[in-house]
Write an enzyme that holds these catalytic residues in place. Sequence first.
Site, short mmCIF file in Angstrom:
data_model
loop_
_atom_site.label_atom_id
_atom_site.label_comp_id
_atom_site.label_asym_id
_atom_site.label_seq_id
_atom_site.Cartn_x
_atom_site.Cartn_y
_atom_site.Cartn_z
N LYS A 9 0.82 -1.21 0.00
CA LYS A 9 0.00 0.00 0.00
C LYS A 9 0.87 1.27 0.00
O LYS A 9 2.08 1.20 0.23
CB LYS A 9 -0.92 -0.02 1.22
CG LYS A 9 -1.95 -1.15 1.16
CD LYS A 9 -2.84 -1.12 2.39
CE LYS A 9 -3.91 -2.18 2.32
NZ LYS A 9 -4.84 -2.08 3.48
N TYR A 49 -11.89 -2.01 -4.70
CA TYR A 49 -12.48 -2.27 -3.38
C TYR A 49 -14.02 -2.25 -3.40
O TYR A 49 -14.64 -2.02 -2.36
CB TYR A 49 -11.94 -1.27 -2.35
CG TYR A 49 -10.53 -1.58 -1.92
CD1 TYR A 49 -10.27 -2.65 -1.07
CD2 TYR A 49 -9.46 -0.83 -2.37
CE1 TYR A 49 -8.97 -2.96 -0.67
CE2 TYR A 49 -8.16 -1.12 -1.98
CZ TYR A 49 -7.93 -2.19 -1.14
OH TYR A 49 -6.64 -2.49 -0.74
N PHE A 57 -15.95 2.76 5.95
CA PHE A 57 -14.58 3.16 5.68
C PHE A 57 -14.25 3.24 4.19
O PHE A 57 -13.11 3.55 3.82
CB PHE A 57 -13.58 2.22 6.38
CG PHE A 57 -13.73 0.77 5.98
CD1 PHE A 57 -13.18 0.28 4.81
CD2 PHE A 57 -14.44 -0.11 6.81
CE1 PHE A 57 -13.32 -1.06 4.45
CE2 PHE A 57 -14.58 -1.45 6.45
CZ PHE A 57 -14.01 -1.92 5.27
N ARG A 85 -1.85 -14.62 3.99
CA ARG A 85 -2.67 -14.02 5.06
C ARG A 85 -1.97 -14.18 6.41
O ARG A 85 -1.96 -13.25 7.23
CB ARG A 85 -4.06 -14.66 5.12
CG ARG A 85 -4.85 -14.65 3.83
CD ARG A 85 -5.40 -13.33 3.39
NE ARG A 85 -6.30 -12.74 4.35
CZ ARG A 85 -6.74 -11.48 4.27
NH1 ARG A 85 -6.35 -10.71 3.29
NH2 ARG A 85 -7.55 -10.99 5.17
N THR A 91 -5.50 -7.55 10.21
CA THR A 91 -5.72 -6.23 9.60
C THR A 91 -5.31 -5.11 10.56
O THR A 91 -4.67 -4.15 10.16
CB THR A 91 -7.20 -6.07 9.20
OG1 THR A 91 -7.54 -7.13 8.30
CG2 THR A 91 -7.45 -4.75 8.51
N ARG A 102 2.40 -6.78 9.16
CA ARG A 102 1.63 -5.68 9.75
C ARG A 102 2.11 -5.34 11.17
O ARG A 102 2.10 -4.17 11.56
CB ARG A 102 0.15 -5.99 9.71
CG ARG A 102 -0.38 -5.95 8.28
CD ARG A 102 -1.81 -6.37 8.19
NE ARG A 102 -2.35 -6.16 6.86
CZ ARG A 102 -3.36 -6.85 6.36
NH1 ARG A 102 -3.95 -7.80 7.08
NH2 ARG A 102 -3.80 -6.60 5.15
N ASN A 112 -1.95 -0.19 6.78
CA ASN A 112 -1.38 -1.43 7.33
C ASN A 112 -0.42 -2.12 6.35
O ASN A 112 -0.21 -3.31 6.42
CB ASN A 112 -2.48 -2.36 7.81
CG ASN A 112 -3.41 -2.81 6.71
OD1 ASN A 112 -3.19 -2.53 5.54
ND2 ASN A 112 -4.47 -3.50 7.09
N HIS A 115 -1.94 -5.46 1.30
CA HIS A 115 -3.25 -6.06 1.03
C HIS A 115 -2.96 -7.43 0.43
O HIS A 115 -2.02 -7.58 -0.35
CB HIS A 115 -4.02 -5.22 -0.01
CG HIS A 115 -5.15 -5.96 -0.65
ND1 HIS A 115 -6.42 -5.94 -0.15
CD2 HIS A 115 -5.18 -6.79 -1.73
CE1 HIS A 115 -7.19 -6.72 -0.90
NE2 HIS A 115 -6.46 -7.24 -1.87
N GLU A 126 -8.88 -10.16 -8.42
CA GLU A 126 -7.86 -9.14 -8.16
C GLU A 126 -6.63 -9.27 -9.06
O GLU A 126 -6.08 -8.26 -9.49
CB GLU A 126 -7.43 -9.20 -6.69
CG GLU A 126 -8.53 -8.76 -5.75
CD GLU A 126 -8.18 -8.88 -4.28
OE1 GLU A 126 -8.99 -8.44 -3.46
OE2 GLU A 126 -7.09 -9.39 -3.94
#
Length: 140
Positions: A9, A49, A57, A85, A91, A102, A112, A115, A126
């Site tokens: 990100k 998204y 959010f 993950r 998250t 993270r 964070n 993704h 994606e």
Amino acid sequence: MERTLVMIKPDGVQRNLIGKVISIFEEKGLRVVALKKVKLSKEQAKQFYVVHKERPFFESLTDYMSSGPVVAMVLEGEQAIKRVREIMGATDPKEAQEGTIRKLFAIDKEKNTVHGSDSPESAAKEIPFFFSEYELLSAE
């Protein structure tokens, strides 16, 4: 071999963490099969998204995700989605386990650092958002 999308990100790119994040995934046995740096427009962020469009959010997330460059990559490996993950961590960095990306690098729940696709269905949507089939180069 399973494939999954991972995105570094804007906060991770801005803080020069690209190499560190990639090396963590590689050290855990995942292979990079596609990689690019892009800047999403607000509309592209909303499209990516879209699953969160009803969430409170959504606007701040898409503002943030279009605020600077991101690095999109496809990682490949056995159980890649599950492993990514786990390597990323929760998250919310306050809830992330020690040693996860993270926990190590996230600023807060939104910023964070990474993704990752959360399911095979998400990965199937994606990956083509960022990469055409000819850009996916198996590491083998």
